[in-house]
Design a protein around this motif. Structure first.
Motif, PDB file in Angstrom:
ATOM      1  N   LEU A 152       3.933  -7.364  -7.378  1.00  0.00           N
ATOM      2  CA  LEU A 152       5.012  -8.042  -6.645  1.00  0.00           C
ATOM      3  C   LEU A 152       6.235  -7.497  -7.231  1.00  0.00           C
ATOM      4  CD1 LEU A 152       3.803 -11.677  -6.398  1.00  0.00           C
ATOM      5  CD2 LEU A 152       4.109 -10.038  -4.537  1.00  0.00           C
ATOM      6  N   ALA A 153       6.442  -7.162  -8.509  1.00  0.00           N
ATOM      7  CA  ALA A 153       7.573  -6.596  -8.941  1.00  0.00           C
ATOM      8  C   ALA A 153       7.782  -5.451  -8.712  1.00  0.00           C
ATOM      9  CB  ALA A 153       7.737  -6.958 -10.621  1.00  0.00           C
ATOM     10  N   THR A 154       6.970  -4.682  -8.491  1.00  0.00           N
ATOM     11  CA  THR A 154       7.087  -2.958  -8.404  1.00  0.00           C
ATOM     12  C   THR A 154       6.657  -2.516  -6.831  1.00  0.00           C
ATOM     13  OG1 THR A 154       4.558  -2.853  -9.161  1.00  0.00           O
ATOM     14  CG2 THR A 154       6.263  -2.499 -10.579  1.00  0.00           C
ATOM     15  N   ASN A 155       6.334  -3.877  -5.965  1.00  0.00           N
ATOM     16  CA  ASN A 155       5.985  -3.405  -4.507  1.00  0.00           C
ATOM     17  C   ASN A 155       4.860  -2.426  -4.654  1.00  0.00           C
ATOM     18  OD1 ASN A 155       6.995  -4.081  -1.949  1.00  0.00           O
ATOM     19  ND2 ASN A 155       7.518  -1.878  -1.615  1.00  0.00           N
ATOM     20  N   SER A 156       3.896  -2.834  -4.992  1.00  0.00           N
ATOM     21  CA  SER A 156       2.701  -2.094  -5.054  1.00  0.00           C
ATOM     22  C   SER A 156       1.286  -2.872  -4.807  1.00  0.00           C
ATOM     23  CB  SER A 156       2.534  -1.230  -6.404  1.00  0.00           C
ATOM     24  OG  SER A 156       2.359  -2.100  -7.597  1.00  0.00           O
ATOM     25  N   CYS A 157       0.152  -2.480  -4.444  1.00  0.00           N
ATOM     26  CA  CYS A 157      -1.013  -3.176  -3.915  1.00  0.00           C
ATOM     27  C   CYS A 157      -1.900  -2.946  -5.422  1.00  0.00           C
ATOM     28  CB  CYS A 157      -1.849  -2.219  -3.005  1.00  0.00           C
ATOM     29  SG  CYS A 157      -3.356  -2.952  -2.777  1.00  0.00           S
ATOM     30  N   PRO A 158      -2.105  -4.520  -5.788  1.00  0.00           N
ATOM     31  CA  PRO A 158      -2.820  -4.718  -7.235  1.00  0.00           C
ATOM     32  C   PRO A 158      -4.272  -4.146  -6.950  1.00  0.00           C
ATOM     33  CG  PRO A 158      -2.310  -6.693  -5.747  1.00  0.00           C
ATOM     34  CD  PRO A 158      -1.651  -5.665  -5.310  1.00  0.00           C
ATOM     35  N   TYR A 159      -4.804  -4.320  -5.613  1.00  0.00           N
ATOM     36  CA  TYR A 159      -6.317  -4.090  -5.435  1.00  0.00           C
ATOM     37  C   TYR A 159      -6.561  -2.436  -5.753  1.00  0.00           C
ATOM     38  CZ  TYR A 159     -10.802  -3.450  -3.207  1.00  0.00           C
ATOM     39  OH  TYR A 159     -11.786  -3.237  -2.968  1.00  0.00           O
ATOM     40  N   TYR A 160      -5.621  -1.698  -5.209  1.00  0.00           N
ATOM     41  CA  TYR A 160      -5.758  -0.100  -5.168  1.00  0.00           C
ATOM     42  C   TYR A 160      -5.377   0.198  -6.331  1.00  0.00           C
ATOM     43  CZ  TYR A 160      -7.462   0.098  -0.418  1.00  0.00           C
ATOM     44  OH  TYR A 160      -8.489  -0.071   0.645  1.00  0.00           O
ATOM     45  N   LEU A 161      -4.410  -0.310  -7.009  1.00  0.00           N
ATOM     46  CA  LEU A 161      -3.737   0.169  -8.349  1.00  0.00           C
ATOM     47  C   LEU A 161      -4.955  -0.206  -9.526  1.00  0.00           C
ATOM     48  CD1 LEU A 161      -1.511   0.939 -10.310  1.00  0.00           C
ATOM     49  CD2 LEU A 161      -0.709  -1.434 -10.389  1.00  0.00           C
ATOM     50  N   ALA A 162      -5.643  -1.279  -9.508  1.00  0.00           N
ATOM     51  CA  ALA A 162      -6.547  -1.667 -10.163  1.00  0.00           C
ATOM     52  C   ALA A 162      -7.700  -0.486 -10.245  1.00  0.00           C
ATOM     53  CB  ALA A 162      -7.019  -3.209  -9.962  1.00  0.00           C
ATOM     54  N   HIS A 163      -8.114  -0.009  -8.995  1.00  0.00           N
ATOM     55  CA  HIS A 163      -9.156   0.822  -8.800  1.00  0.00           C
ATOM     56  C   HIS A 163      -8.879   2.309  -9.478  1.00  0.00           C
ATOM     57  CE1 HIS A 163     -12.599  -1.146  -6.919  1.00  0.00           C
ATOM     58  NE2 HIS A 163     -11.641  -1.845  -6.474  1.00  0.00           N
ATOM     59  N   SER A 164      -7.461   2.570  -9.333  1.00  0.00           N
ATOM     60  CA  SER A 164      -6.939   3.581  -9.740  1.00  0.00           C
ATOM     61  C   SER A 164      -7.204   3.671 -11.251  1.00  0.00           C
ATOM     62  CB  SER A 164      -5.765   4.054  -9.121  1.00  0.00           C
ATOM     63  OG  SER A 164      -5.698   4.053  -7.752  1.00  0.00           O
ATOM     64  N   LEU A 165      -6.467   2.613 -11.895  1.00  0.00           N
ATOM     65  CA  LEU A 165      -6.431   2.432 -13.431  1.00  0.00           C
ATOM     66  C   LEU A 165      -7.851   2.441 -13.987  1.00  0.00           C
ATOM     67  CD1 LEU A 165      -3.406   0.231 -13.724  1.00  0.00           C
ATOM     68  CD2 LEU A 165      -3.468   2.594 -13.934  1.00  0.00           C
TER      69      LEU A 165
ATOM     70  N   HIS B  23       0.970  -1.223  -0.058  1.00  0.00           N
ATOM     71  CA  HIS B  23      -0.116  -0.159  -0.099  1.00  0.00           C
ATOM     72  C   HIS B  23       1.010   1.317  -0.046  1.00  0.00           C
ATOM     73  CE1 HIS B  23      -2.719   2.963   1.866  1.00  0.00           C
ATOM     74  NE2 HIS B  23      -3.584   2.539   0.875  1.00  0.00           N
ATOM     75  N   SER B  24       1.823   1.190   0.638  1.00  0.00           N
ATOM     76  CA  SER B  24       2.806   2.271   0.888  1.00  0.00           C
ATOM     77  C   SER B  24       3.673   2.566  -0.625  1.00  0.00           C
ATOM     78  CB  SER B  24       3.840   2.210   1.787  1.00  0.00           C
ATOM     79  OG  SER B  24       3.151   1.967   3.121  1.00  0.00           O
ATOM     80  N   GLY B  25       3.763   1.327  -1.257  1.00  0.00           N
ATOM     81  CA  GLY B  25       4.195   1.393  -2.560  1.00  0.00           C
ATOM     82  C   GLY B  25       3.617   2.073  -3.578  1.00  0.00           C
ATOM     83  N   LEU B  26       2.279   2.523  -3.263  1.00  0.00           N
ATOM     84  CA  LEU B  26       1.410   3.180  -4.363  1.00  0.00           C
ATOM     85  C   LEU B  26       2.179   4.743  -4.289  1.00  0.00           C
ATOM     86  CD1 LEU B  26      -2.017   1.943  -3.139  1.00  0.00           C
ATOM     87  CD2 LEU B  26      -0.692   1.341  -5.105  1.00  0.00           C
ATOM     88  N   LEU B  27       2.868   5.020  -3.517  1.00  0.00           N
ATOM     89  CA  LEU B  27       3.435   6.525  -3.512  1.00  0.00           C
ATOM     90  C   LEU B  27       4.460   6.644  -4.410  1.00  0.00           C
ATOM     91  CD1 LEU B  27       3.404   7.481   0.312  1.00  0.00           C
ATOM     92  CD2 LEU B  27       2.068   8.250  -1.656  1.00  0.00           C
ATOM     93  N   SER B  28       5.052   5.354  -5.181  1.00  0.00           N
ATOM     94  CA  SER B  28       6.262   5.512  -5.877  1.00  0.00           C
ATOM     95  C   SER B  28       5.842   6.343  -7.169  1.00  0.00           C
ATOM     96  CB  SER B  28       6.794   4.221  -6.343  1.00  0.00           C
ATOM     97  OG  SER B  28       7.566   4.287  -7.296  1.00  0.00           O
TER      98      SER B  28
END
Length: 932
Positions: A311-324, A279-284
């Motif tokens: 996993l490769a980018t250390n980010s949350c797929p759940y929130y990334l999917a909603h953002s995209l 989740h913190s990785g979303l700030l990248s």
């Protein structure tokens, strides 16, 4: 009902800190004045934002750099300077925004820079038409001025009908109803038509509505995405789903929970404690660029790909999917993100406002029931008391606790903050200046903030208390319904509870200038969802979510009481006192959705009877719908035969009538079993057998385990089939082209002494696989794995030994959205007619409401017609497991004498077989069967 997927309540609006923005503890302000002032402030704020938006509309026509079979990632020089500035001010923004908010802003900035996926208005995406894969274009043709690219040499006739209807609906802002049998390629046809129209619209105007494709389960979402991969179109795709479906990669969160609700709680706690690195990785600052580059590749990015990327980018797929998802041209998701208002609001960032979007609902025979369930609530007194206790804990009024609100830290005020506090749809700005004059200054900030929240929350406790008191005072069951006298209708109940004029149950109407969580939901619900998002974890949050859902359903009932039935019960005999609010018409939820969308497309292989299905969706949908499409099947009568079994034997007068009382008799269960043995012997390869319920399946299994020596029961009569078919008893698909034509005349034999019916089934089919029963309190992912393991075992047995049987139930996981191609389903045997349980009160009220509306000329479907349609849909879905492509073949067997007596077997001529009117459906006895 309490939603099973309230995943994003934690992303509610941040409370902006304003000195003097709330009441101080010593203020004594009338709550009525407070609400009136809040409403006036809300209206003024909305008008000012709308005026500003009108003066400065967002964006102009933009185009993508190029259109080809692949996308190139963005270059460093193409990014706007605001991305760098955003990175430089990340620390300051983090104090007032969540990582999801920051990610969303960065994606929008990147979208603007790349002229692709830009948000120009509600539901509108601007940019250049999506790229295509030239190698996948096998055919191209034009319909109504729109060029359609197709992955096959020539579309089938059903596909042509589907494509024409979809393009007409999207061009005219209408709704479409498409019934096309299984195996006719309707998914590919709908996707190609919708994306072709989107490309055409974007090439003409620079903008086009976003397309959302929803179906019932995550497995069906994956199947639809596989169909998209076969098409020439390569839009930017986002796939939404639950954390358990693969969109959570935090092993600690997954291991600490057993079901979806616990995973949500564990996820929320990890975010609050800042212990989730993903989740913190979303700030990248590099994440948006990497994600966009991946999305613009030639491969469709599904849920598994999203998990690997995260996993490769250390980010949350759940929130990334909603953002995209907000920037995608095509979004795949389960039903709940579209049809359940609570889930839509919880998903906030991507689904709260579906204005101007194109929505495609697959497996649409479920839509009517899903809409009614989404608008219904069933709560017992203990749950309501727990919700009331949670609200009182927020207020600090439960057991002398200190208010939890006072302990919630206020975020640092951003430079863009407005003199308005947004709270559950309320604007508490000038509430202060209009309703109470008080000194301003920094010294009042901590106290005024807490007291302002308390003043907003306190009326909720009173509302819940009134509901609890009412249920506690109930001494006998009370029903309030449209078909009853005026004093026993839902408006009378609302007056008793003083809810008919309750401001907290008013809906926030979506409009220009509203924030993303100010969607179409009651103010009380919005307020509680925001409080949950402020850090109230554990069971406390679950109780507040329950209260929020109740307020949502109460608000819906206040808005349309004519569509609801309410039932209060005092409990007893192991049952708790409870209040049920049942939505009786899909209009209550689907009507609002239809008015938001650009177009709604409903598709299924089993929508017949179409007049009943369409009427049950409500007048709002019906008034803007095109004439339905009922496509013919692509297989001929030689490849598919529908037969009925009415008797056990010609020499007996007993009928195989699977009534409620018949299922209780052991001799009847044995008769069904013996008939089943002889039918499966007549069908090669794999056979699917469906029964009305898990309870009846278990009852049959118990009876079928008995041997002739156990109870000296009558054995089945012998079976003789007339006609000699082609091919031998062993062979492949090419060696037996007809599913039952290969059956030779069977010798007159009886069940061997000492052998059970299950022994006979195993002798005929080898492996017998049972559909797993429902698993309560088990995670969705675990359930999916269990069912997949059963399906794999069955298919493995067919591949290894050439035959097997699968015993399943109607409306179960094996009867819908699952493909059994070729030898995996050479026959489907449907035992009984799965009418819904007549003793269920909710079903009885639905039938009574339909009859009342029909008598009042407010509806067109009687209670009996609706009741029968539910059984027809369930059987049609089960039968649809057989034919999965134009070259498939099989036999469909209806084992119940009522099919011939009621004449309803004709319903399946068009659904499962060819729609030719001159075709007769055979009536088969198990000892005198026609070859098929």
């Amino acid at each position: 009902m309490l939603s099973e997927a309230m995943d994003d309540v934690d992303r509610a609006l941040e409370f902006e800190e304003m000195a003097g923005g709330f009441f101080s503890p010593e203020d004594d302000v009338d709550e009525g004045l407070l609400l009136e002032a809040a409403l006036r402030a809300e209206q003024e704020q909305s008008q000012s934002r709308a005026a500003a938006a009108k003066e400065d509309p967002v964006g102009t026509k933009r185009s993508r750099p190029s259109v080809s079979s692949s996308h190139e990632g963005p270059t460093e020089g193409s990014l706007p300077s605001q991305i760098d500035r955003m990175h430089q001010t990340q620390t300051q923004q983090a104090h007032s925004q969540t990582p999801v908010d920051i990610l969303a802003e960065r994606i929008q900035a990147l979208s603007l820079a790349e002229s692709s996926g830009c948000i120009r208005g509600p539901g509108l995406i601007s940019g250049h038409p999506c790229p295509i894969m030239p190698d996948h274009v096998r055919c191209r043709f034009e319909v109504g001025g729109v060029e359609v690219l197709f992955p096959f040499a020539q579309p089938l006739d059903p596909q042509k009908a589907v494509i024409k209807s979809v393009l007409e609906a999207l061009s005219l802002n209408k709704h479409a109803v498409l019934e096309s049998p299984t195996g006719t390629g309707k998914t590919a046809a709908v996707l190609c038509a919708a994306l072709a129209w989107q490309r055409h619209r974007m090439s003409k105007s620079g903008t086009a509505p976003q397309i959302m494709y929803a179906t019932r389960t995550h497995a069906q979402v994956r199947q639809a995405m596989k169909e998209l991969e076969r098409t020439p179109y390569r839009p930017v795709v986002a796939a939404l789903g639950s954390r358990e479906a693969g969109l959570c990669v935090n092993s600690q969160v997954l291991e600490s929970a057993d079901n979806e609700g616990q995973i949500r709680q564990a996820c929320r706690q990890a975010r609050q404690q800042k212990s989730c690195q993903f989740h913190s990785g979303l700030l990248s600052s590099e994440l948006p660029r990497l994600a966009f580059s991946k999305l613009r590749g030639n491969e469709i990015w599904d849920i598994e790909d999203a998990a690997e990327f995260s996993l490769a980018t250390n980010s949350c797929p759940y929130y990334l999917a909603h953002s995209l998802a907000k920037h995608a041209e095509l979004v795949f998701c389960p039903y709940s993100y579209i049809l359940d208002p609570s889930v839509r609001q919880a998903a906030g960032l991507s689904c709260a406002d579906l204005t101007s979007r194109v929505v495609i609902l697959d497996e649409a025979h479920n839509v009517e029931s899903v809409c009614r369930d989404a608008g219904s609530a069933e709560l017992n007194l203990d749950q309501l008391k727990a919700a009331l206790s949670a609200v009182k804990r927020v207020l600090g009024e439960d057991s002398g606790q200190v208010s939890r609100v006072a302990s919630i830290p206020a975020p640092v005020t951003s430079q863009k903050s407005t003199p308005v506090e947004e709270l559950g749809g309320f604007f508490l700005p000038a509430t202060v200046t209009e309703a109470s004059e008080k000194p301003k200054g920094p010294k009042l900030v901590p106290k005024t903030r807490s007291q302002g929240l308390l003043n907003a929350v306190r009326p909720l406790a009173g509302l819940l208390q009134r509901v609890c008191n009412f249920i506690s005072d109930v001494r006998e069951p009370i029903t309030y319904a449209p078909h009853l006298p005026d004093h026993q209708r839902v408006p009378a109940l609302l007056r008793i509870l003083k809810l008919d004029s309750e401001p907290l149950l008013r809906f926030n109407q979506p409009g220009a200038g509203r924030s993303r969580n100010e969607g179409n939901m009651p103010r009380a619900e919005a307020l509680l969802r925001e409080l949950v998002g402020r850090g109230l974890s554990g069971s406390f949050s679950a109780q507040l979510e329950l209260a929020a859902s109740l307020f949502g359903q109460l608000g819906a009932a206040v808005r349309r009481p004519d569509l609801y039935v309410a039932r209060a019960h005092p409990g007893g005999q192991g049952q708790q006192a409870h209040l049920h609010l049942w939505l009786m018409s899909a209009e209550g939820t689907l009507g609002t959705l239809c008015m938001e969308l650009h177009a709604l497309v409903l598709m299924s292989g089993t929508l017949s009877p179409l007049p009943t299905t369409i009427a049950e969706l409500g007048p709002t949908f019906h008034s803007n719908a095109l004439l339905p499409v009922a496509a013919n099947h692509v297989v001929g009568p030689e490849a598919l035969r529908v037969v009925t079994v009415a008797q056990q034997a010609a020499s007996t007068s007993s009928k195989l009538e699977c009534t409620f009382h018949a299922w209780k008799r052991l001799p009847f269960l044995l008769s069904i079993g013996h008939a089943l043995v002889k039918i499966v012997k007549a069908i090669p390869a794999g056979v699917l057998v469906f029964l009305p319920s898990y309870d009846l399946l278990e009852r049959c299994l118990e009876a079928w385990q008995k041997t002739d020596n156990d109870d000296k029961l009558l054995s089945c009569e012998t079976v003789r089939r007339k006609g000699r078919g082609k091919g031998g008893r062993q062979g492949t698909k090419r060696r037996y082209r007809g599913a039952v034509e290969r059956v030779e005349e069977l010798p007159e034999t009886t069940v061997e002494s000492g052998r059970s019916i299950m022994d006979e089934l195993r002798a005929a089919k080898g492996t017998i696989v049972l559909e797993p029963p429902p698993m309560c309190q088990t995670s969705t992912a675990t359930v999916a794995r269990v069912y997949q393991a059963a399906k794999d075992r069955y298919e493995k047995a067919v591949m290894q030994s050439g035959q097997a049987a699968l015993l399943a139930v109607y409306r179960g996981r094996m009867s819908e959205g699952v493909s059994f191609d070729d030898d995996f389903a050479r026959g489907v045997i449907c035992i009984g007619i799965p009418f819904p349980n007549l003793t269920e009160e909710r079903l009885a009220q639905k039938r009574a409401c339909n009859d009342f509306w029909l008598a009042q000329r407010l509806g067109v479907v009687s209670g009996d017609a609706w009741y029968e349609s539910k059984a027809l849909h369930a059987v049609a879905q089960a039968l649809g497991r057989c034919i999965r492509h134009p070259h498939d073949f099989g036999a469909l067997v209806l084992l119940d004498s009522r099919w011939s007596e009621l004449g309803t077997e004709a319903q399946f001529r068009g659904t499962m077989a060819s729609k030719e009117r001159d075709r007769d459906i055979a009536h088969m006895q198990t000892n005198d069967a026609d070859s098929a």
